[in-house]
Write a protein that holds these residues in place. Structure first.
Motif, PDB file in Angstrom:
ATOM      1  N   LEU A  64     -17.513  58.181 -54.266  1.00 51.35           N
ATOM      2  CA  LEU A  64     -18.707  58.995 -54.428  1.00 51.35           C
ATOM      3  C   LEU A  64     -18.889  60.166 -53.317  1.00 51.35           C
ATOM      4  CD1 LEU A  64     -21.192  57.113 -55.969  1.00 51.35           C
ATOM      5  CD2 LEU A  64     -19.352  57.738 -57.211  1.00 51.35           C
ATOM      6  N   ALA A  65     -18.099  61.290 -53.774  1.00 49.68           N
ATOM      7  CA  ALA A  65     -18.390  62.212 -52.821  1.00 49.68           C
ATOM      8  C   ALA A  65     -18.533  63.607 -53.763  1.00 49.68           C
ATOM      9  CB  ALA A  65     -16.953  62.605 -52.047  1.00 49.68           C
ATOM     10  N   ARG A  66     -18.940  64.825 -53.290  1.00 50.56           N
ATOM     11  CA  ARG A  66     -19.210  65.828 -53.753  1.00 50.56           C
ATOM     12  C   ARG A  66     -17.861  66.487 -53.932  1.00 50.56           C
ATOM     13  NH1 ARG A  66     -24.606  67.058 -51.158  1.00 50.56           N
ATOM     14  NH2 ARG A  66     -25.934  65.863 -52.212  1.00 50.56           N
ATOM     15  N   VAL A  67     -17.618  66.923 -55.020  1.00 50.64           N
ATOM     16  CA  VAL A  67     -16.155  67.659 -54.954  1.00 50.64           C
ATOM     17  C   VAL A  67     -16.213  68.942 -55.282  1.00 50.64           C
ATOM     18  CG1 VAL A  67     -14.101  67.751 -56.442  1.00 50.64           C
ATOM     19  CG2 VAL A  67     -15.061  65.475 -55.895  1.00 50.64           C
ATOM     20  N   ALA A  68     -15.646  69.929 -54.515  1.00 51.82           N
ATOM     21  CA  ALA A  68     -15.739  71.461 -54.835  1.00 51.82           C
ATOM     22  C   ALA A  68     -14.117  71.786 -55.212  1.00 51.82           C
ATOM     23  CB  ALA A  68     -16.282  72.139 -53.611  1.00 51.82           C
ATOM     24  N   VAL A  69     -13.928  72.626 -55.808  1.00 56.89           N
ATOM     25  CA  VAL A  69     -12.667  73.146 -55.776  1.00 56.89           C
ATOM     26  C   VAL A  69     -12.656  74.843 -55.450  1.00 56.89           C
ATOM     27  CG1 VAL A  69     -10.797  74.045 -57.390  1.00 56.89           C
ATOM     28  CG2 VAL A  69     -12.046  71.806 -57.998  1.00 56.89           C
ATOM     29  N   ALA A  70     -11.707  75.235 -54.469  1.00 49.56           N
ATOM     30  CA  ALA A  70     -11.736  76.439 -53.814  1.00 49.56           C
ATOM     31  C   ALA A  70     -10.458  76.861 -53.677  1.00 49.56           C
ATOM     32  CB  ALA A  70     -12.400  76.246 -52.674  1.00 49.56           C
ATOM     33  N   ARG A  71      -9.994  78.286 -53.517  1.00 53.59           N
ATOM     34  CA  ARG A  71      -8.841  78.681 -53.315  1.00 53.59           C
ATOM     35  C   ARG A  71      -8.850  78.892 -51.901  1.00 53.59           C
ATOM     36  NH1 ARG A  71      -8.324  83.020 -58.033  1.00 53.59           N
ATOM     37  NH2 ARG A  71      -8.040  81.731 -59.808  1.00 53.59           N
ATOM     38  N   PRO A  72      -7.586  78.520 -51.437  1.00 53.61           N
ATOM     39  CA  PRO A  72      -7.191  79.086 -49.725  1.00 53.61           C
ATOM     40  C   PRO A  72      -7.922  80.662 -49.465  1.00 53.61           C
ATOM     41  CG  PRO A  72      -5.585  78.095 -50.435  1.00 53.61           C
ATOM     42  CD  PRO A  72      -6.405  78.263 -51.833  1.00 53.61           C
ATOM     43  N   VAL A  73      -8.672  80.655 -48.304  1.00 54.44           N
ATOM     44  CA  VAL A  73      -8.824  82.167 -48.133  1.00 54.44           C
ATOM     45  C   VAL A  73      -7.703  82.617 -47.134  1.00 54.44           C
ATOM     46  CG1 VAL A  73     -10.297  83.760 -46.824  1.00 54.44           C
ATOM     47  CG2 VAL A  73     -11.267  82.017 -47.918  1.00 54.44           C
ATOM     48  N   PRO A  74      -6.875  83.756 -47.618  1.00 52.66           N
ATOM     49  CA  PRO A  74      -5.782  84.300 -46.647  1.00 52.66           C
ATOM     50  C   PRO A  74      -6.083  84.298 -45.291  1.00 52.66           C
ATOM     51  CG  PRO A  74      -5.973  85.291 -49.063  1.00 52.66           C
ATOM     52  CD  PRO A  74      -7.307  84.844 -48.871  1.00 52.66           C
ATOM     53  N   ILE A  75      -5.343  83.901 -44.616  1.00 50.30           N
ATOM     54  CA  ILE A  75      -5.676  84.201 -43.265  1.00 50.30           C
ATOM     55  C   ILE A  75      -5.938  85.730 -42.584  1.00 50.30           C
ATOM     56  CG2 ILE A  75      -3.155  84.251 -42.475  1.00 50.30           C
ATOM     57  CD1 ILE A  75      -6.012  82.366 -40.428  1.00 50.30           C
ATOM     58  N   GLU A  76      -5.216  86.491 -43.180  1.00 53.90           N
ATOM     59  CA  GLU A  76      -5.462  88.107 -43.003  1.00 53.90           C
ATOM     60  C   GLU A  76      -6.925  88.395 -43.161  1.00 53.90           C
ATOM     61  OE1 GLU A  76      -1.381  87.336 -44.258  1.00 53.90           O
ATOM     62  OE2 GLU A  76      -3.328  86.900 -45.200  1.00 53.90           O
ATOM     63  N   LEU A  77      -7.375  87.829 -44.172  1.00 53.64           N
ATOM     64  CA  LEU A  77      -9.019  88.226 -44.742  1.00 53.64           C
ATOM     65  C   LEU A  77      -9.948  87.501 -43.450  1.00 53.64           C
ATOM     66  CD1 LEU A  77      -9.278  87.909 -48.577  1.00 53.64           C
ATOM     67  CD2 LEU A  77      -8.889  90.185 -47.170  1.00 53.64           C
ATOM     68  N   THR A  78      -9.596  86.527 -43.048  1.00 51.83           N
ATOM     69  CA  THR A  78     -10.393  85.786 -41.929  1.00 51.83           C
ATOM     70  C   THR A  78     -10.164  86.343 -40.565  1.00 51.83           C
ATOM     71  OG1 THR A  78      -9.869  83.657 -42.981  1.00 51.83           O
ATOM     72  CG2 THR A  78     -10.866  83.547 -40.986  1.00 51.83           C
ATOM     73  N   VAL A  79      -9.121  86.731 -40.324  1.00 50.98           N
ATOM     74  CA  VAL A  79      -8.817  87.518 -38.973  1.00 50.98           C
ATOM     75  C   VAL A  79      -9.330  88.996 -39.025  1.00 50.98           C
ATOM     76  CG1 VAL A  79      -7.187  88.561 -37.414  1.00 50.98           C
ATOM     77  CG2 VAL A  79      -6.673  86.261 -38.587  1.00 50.98           C
ATOM     78  N   ALA A  80      -9.228  89.763 -40.257  1.00 50.53           N
ATOM     79  CA  ALA A  80     -10.041  90.787 -40.477  1.00 50.53           C
ATOM     80  C   ALA A  80     -11.405  90.950 -40.358  1.00 50.53           C
ATOM     81  CB  ALA A  80      -9.591  91.480 -41.916  1.00 50.53           C
ATOM     82  N   GLU A  81     -12.028  89.862 -40.932  1.00 50.29           N
ATOM     83  CA  GLU A  81     -13.579  89.700 -40.746  1.00 50.29           C
ATOM     84  C   GLU A  81     -13.935  89.423 -39.306  1.00 50.29           C
ATOM     85  OE1 GLU A  81     -14.842  86.676 -43.640  1.00 50.29           O
ATOM     86  OE2 GLU A  81     -13.941  87.838 -45.170  1.00 50.29           O
ATOM     87  N   PHE A  82     -13.387  88.449 -38.806  1.00 46.90           N
ATOM     88  CA  PHE A  82     -13.600  88.175 -37.535  1.00 46.90           C
ATOM     89  C   PHE A  82     -13.425  89.468 -36.462  1.00 46.90           C
ATOM     90  CE2 PHE A  82     -11.846  87.013 -33.219  1.00 46.90           C
ATOM     91  CZ  PHE A  82     -12.715  86.346 -32.640  1.00 46.90           C
ATOM     92  N   LEU A  83     -12.425  90.152 -36.458  1.00 47.28           N
ATOM     93  CA  LEU A  83     -12.395  91.272 -35.564  1.00 47.28           C
ATOM     94  C   LEU A  83     -13.263  92.438 -36.078  1.00 47.28           C
ATOM     95  CD1 LEU A  83      -8.439  91.599 -35.738  1.00 47.28           C
ATOM     96  CD2 LEU A  83      -9.983  90.943 -34.065  1.00 47.28           C
ATOM     97  N   ALA A  84     -13.744  92.569 -37.539  1.00 47.80           N
ATOM     98  CA  ALA A  84     -14.795  93.497 -37.746  1.00 47.80           C
ATOM     99  C   ALA A  84     -16.187  93.210 -37.169  1.00 47.80           C
ATOM    100  CB  ALA A  84     -14.898  93.638 -39.200  1.00 47.80           C
ATOM    101  N   ALA A  85     -16.417  91.913 -37.008  1.00 50.71           N
ATOM    102  CA  ALA A  85     -17.778  91.233 -36.415  1.00 50.71           C
ATOM    103  C   ALA A  85     -17.782  91.447 -34.779  1.00 50.71           C
ATOM    104  CB  ALA A  85     -17.895  89.792 -36.692  1.00 50.71           C
ATOM    105  N   ILE A  86     -16.710  91.823 -33.982  1.00 46.73           N
ATOM    106  CA  ILE A  86     -16.496  91.994 -32.710  1.00 46.73           C
ATOM    107  C   ILE A  86     -17.230  93.043 -32.202  1.00 46.73           C
ATOM    108  CG2 ILE A  86     -15.237  92.026 -30.746  1.00 46.73           C
ATOM    109  CD1 ILE A  86     -15.006  89.532 -31.900  1.00 46.73           C
ATOM    110  N   ASP A  87     -18.302  93.102 -31.219  1.00 45.04           N
ATOM    111  CA  ASP A  87     -19.175  94.118 -30.765  1.00 45.04           C
ATOM    112  C   ASP A  87     -18.313  94.632 -29.483  1.00 45.04           C
ATOM    113  OD1 ASP A  87     -20.686  95.772 -29.065  1.00 45.04           O
ATOM    114  OD2 ASP A  87     -22.337  94.651 -29.758  1.00 45.04           O
TER     115      ASP A  87
END
Length: 123
Positions: A64-87
């Motif tokens: 009895l766990a909460r179940v969510a179904v998700a698609r993996p986020v492409p690593i390229e998008l994660t890296v791009a978001e990280f870099l865009a947030a750098i001051d």
């Protein structure tokens, strides 16, 4: 655990090496329909299981766990978001204050990459 929570499902995961058998409410999921899963748990809450599906029509749940179904986020998008947030000013200040910054070739670039890696790991 509240067994009356309508959003909760019985989950059984048997992992052996790189493979896992996953059952939701007693029904085994097709292993080819999933690319992975994560489990998290906070005190006072039921465990939270996220199943990453390969294609939308391959997984079916009834609910009895909460179940969510998700698609993996492409690593390229994660890296791009990280870099865009750098001051840039914060990065430059942090790099120039690093004790391992030297004057050799590419030392500034090396220090910047090291700093970004540390920030990405949460160091």
């Amino acid at each position: 655990m509240d067994h009356h929570d309508e959003k909760a499902h019985g989950v059984r995961i048997t992992a052996r090496g790189p493979r896992a058998a996953i059952e939701v409410d007693g029904s085994r999921l097709d292993p080819g329909s999933l690319s992975g899963y994560t489990i998290s748990h906070q005190e006072g809450e039921p465990p939270h299981v996220v199943l990453y599906v390969e294609n939308d029509d391959a997984v079916e749940f009834e609910g009895l766990a909460r179940v969510a179904v998700a698609r993996p986020v492409p690593i390229e998008l994660t890296v791009a978001e990280f870099l865009a947030a750098i001051d840039p000013e914060e990065l430059e200040s942090a790099v120039l204050a690093r004790p391992d910054l030297d004057t050799g070739p590419y030392s500034l670039t090396r220090a910047m990459l090291t700093q970004l890696g540390e920030w990405a790991r949460g160091d």
